[in-house]
Write a protein that holds these residues in place. Sequence first.
Motif, PDB file in Angstrom:
ATOM      1  N   MET A   1     127.404 -32.106 119.688  1.00 18.42           N
ATOM      2  CA  MET A   1     127.544 -33.141 118.692  1.00 18.42           C
ATOM      3  C   MET A   1     128.274 -32.549 117.490  1.00 18.42           C
ATOM      4  N   LYS A   2     129.187 -33.279 116.970  1.00 13.37           N
ATOM      5  CA  LYS A   2     130.003 -32.822 115.848  1.00 13.37           C
ATOM      6  C   LYS A   2     129.312 -33.116 114.515  1.00 13.37           C
ATOM      7  N   ILE A   3     129.713 -32.385 113.479  1.00 12.57           N
ATOM      8  CA  ILE A   3     129.061 -32.497 112.174  1.00 12.57           C
ATOM      9  C   ILE A   3     129.118 -33.921 111.639  1.00 12.57           C
ATOM     10  N   HIS A   4     130.237 -34.608 111.847  1.00 13.85           N
ATOM     11  CA  HIS A   4     130.325 -35.974 111.327  1.00 13.85           C
ATOM     12  C   HIS A   4     129.397 -36.927 112.088  1.00 13.85           C
ATOM     13  N   ASP A   5     128.945 -36.532 113.274  1.00 17.31           N
ATOM     14  CA  ASP A   5     127.986 -37.338 114.033  1.00 17.31           C
ATOM     15  C   ASP A   5     126.549 -37.067 113.594  1.00 17.31           C
ATOM     16  N   TRP A   6     126.208 -35.781 113.349  1.00 21.88           N
ATOM     17  CA  TRP A   6     124.811 -35.491 112.983  1.00 21.88           C
ATOM     18  C   TRP A   6     124.558 -35.656 111.497  1.00 21.88           C
ATOM     19  N   TRP A   7     125.582 -35.598 110.674  1.00 24.40           N
ATOM     20  CA  TRP A   7     125.411 -35.702 109.218  1.00 24.40           C
ATOM     21  C   TRP A   7     124.559 -36.919 108.834  1.00 24.40           C
ATOM     22  N   PRO A   8     124.851 -38.116 109.321  1.00 26.79           N
ATOM     23  CA  PRO A   8     124.023 -39.263 108.926  1.00 26.79           C
ATOM     24  C   PRO A   8     122.637 -39.268 109.566  1.00 26.79           C
ATOM     25  N   ARG A   9     122.396 -38.401 110.527  1.00 30.28           N
ATOM     26  CA  ARG A   9     121.109 -38.348 111.214  1.00 30.28           C
ATOM     27  C   ARG A   9     120.103 -37.434 110.526  1.00 30.28           C
ATOM     28  N   VAL A  10     120.575 -36.584 109.609  1.00 29.63           N
ATOM     29  CA  VAL A  10     119.645 -35.743 108.874  1.00 29.63           C
ATOM     30  C   VAL A  10     119.255 -36.461 107.586  1.00 29.63           C
ATOM     31  N   SER A  11     118.161 -36.052 107.003  1.00 34.97           N
ATOM     32  CA  SER A  11     117.637 -36.734 105.822  1.00 34.97           C
ATOM     33  C   SER A  11     118.566 -36.561 104.622  1.00 34.97           C
ATOM     34  N   PRO A  12     118.484 -37.500 103.673  1.00 35.46           N
ATOM     35  CA  PRO A  12     119.248 -37.326 102.436  1.00 35.46           C
ATOM     36  C   PRO A  12     118.932 -36.006 101.744  1.00 35.46           C
ATOM     37  N   ALA A  13     117.688 -35.561 101.814  1.00 33.75           N
ATOM     38  CA  ALA A  13     117.318 -34.289 101.189  1.00 33.75           C
ATOM     39  C   ALA A  13     118.074 -33.128 101.837  1.00 33.75           C
ATOM     40  N   THR A  14     118.213 -33.152 103.144  1.00 31.02           N
ATOM     41  CA  THR A  14     118.948 -32.099 103.845  1.00 31.02           C
ATOM     42  C   THR A  14     120.431 -32.176 103.517  1.00 31.02           C
ATOM     43  N   ARG A  15     120.989 -33.380 103.493  1.00 28.20           N
ATOM     44  CA  ARG A  15     122.402 -33.515 103.116  1.00 28.20           C
ATOM     45  C   ARG A  15     122.623 -33.000 101.691  1.00 28.20           C
ATOM     46  N   ASN A  16     121.723 -33.338 100.780  1.00 25.45           N
ATOM     47  CA  ASN A  16     121.836 -32.857  99.397  1.00 25.45           C
ATOM     48  C   ASN A  16     121.728 -31.341  99.336  1.00 25.45           C
ATOM     49  N   TRP A  17     120.825 -30.758 100.132  1.00 32.53           N
ATOM     50  CA  TRP A  17     120.694 -29.301 100.156  1.00 32.53           C
ATOM     51  C   TRP A  17     121.989 -28.670 100.665  1.00 32.53           C
ATOM     52  N   LEU A  18     122.544 -29.226 101.738  1.00 34.17           N
ATOM     53  CA  LEU A  18     123.778 -28.682 102.293  1.00 34.17           C
ATOM     54  C   LEU A  18     124.926 -28.755 101.294  1.00 34.17           C
ATOM     55  N   ILE A  19     124.984 -29.807 100.512  1.00 33.98           N
ATOM     56  CA  ILE A  19     126.017 -29.933  99.480  1.00 33.98           C
ATOM     57  C   ILE A  19     125.765 -28.927  98.363  1.00 33.98           C
ATOM     58  N   ALA A  20     124.538 -28.838  97.884  1.00 31.34           N
ATOM     59  CA  ALA A  20     124.210 -27.953  96.760  1.00 31.34           C
ATOM     60  C   ALA A  20     124.314 -26.481  97.129  1.00 31.34           C
ATOM     61  N   HIS A  21     124.090 -26.158  98.393  1.00 30.11           N
ATOM     62  CA  HIS A  21     124.071 -24.758  98.844  1.00 30.11           C
ATOM     63  C   HIS A  21     125.169 -24.502  99.874  1.00 30.11           C
ATOM     64  N   ASN A  22     126.258 -25.246  99.753  1.00 31.35           N
ATOM     65  CA  ASN A  22     127.351 -25.165 100.718  1.00 31.35           C
ATOM     66  C   ASN A  22     127.871 -23.731 100.845  1.00 31.35           C
ATOM     67  N   GLY A  23     127.925 -23.253 102.073  1.00 28.83           N
ATOM     68  CA  GLY A  23     128.405 -21.911 102.355  1.00 28.83           C
ATOM     69  C   GLY A  23     127.312 -20.863 102.413  1.00 28.83           C
ATOM     70  N   GLU A  24     126.112 -21.227 101.998  1.00 26.17           N
ATOM     71  CA  GLU A  24     124.992 -20.291 102.027  1.00 26.17           C
ATOM     72  C   GLU A  24     124.305 -20.326 103.391  1.00 26.17           C
ATOM     73  N   PRO A  25     123.558 -19.271 103.732  1.00 23.22           N
ATOM     74  CA  PRO A  25     122.766 -19.319 104.970  1.00 23.22           C
ATOM     75  C   PRO A  25     121.794 -20.498 104.918  1.00 23.22           C
ATOM     76  N   LEU A  26     121.541 -21.071 106.074  1.00 25.20           N
ATOM     77  CA  LEU A  26     120.653 -22.229 106.170  1.00 25.20           C
ATOM     78  C   LEU A  26     119.192 -21.808 106.152  1.00 25.20           C
ATOM     79  N   THR A  27     118.374 -22.624 105.523  1.00 18.64           N
ATOM     80  CA  THR A  27     116.938 -22.376 105.536  1.00 18.64           C
ATOM     81  C   THR A  27     116.380 -22.781 106.903  1.00 18.64           C
ATOM     82  N   PRO A  28     115.194 -22.292 107.255  1.00 20.97           N
ATOM     83  CA  PRO A  28     114.589 -22.714 108.521  1.00 20.97           C
ATOM     84  C   PRO A  28     114.393 -24.230 108.598  1.00 20.97           C
TER      85      PRO A  28
END
Length: 79
Positions: A1-28
Amino acid sequence: MKIHDWWPRVSPATRNWLIAHNGEPLTPLVTSEIMSATGGATEPGWWAGDSTDGPHLTDGAVDWIEAIANGEDPPPVAE
């Protein structure tokens, strides 16, 4: 599955985290939510894998998220 497909499937909080911490290692928690949204699939166009700091996204995925953060409509991340 491509990022543009799963992006809307994750919570707004996760999308916000990915934007705020873009390029950083992912949390568990973020990794778990992405894996849940993708059914465990990791596409090479967005998933770079694990490093000593933790799992991370590709440069293409980081650029895609940055475009989303800037209010753009980026094309899908190429593999």
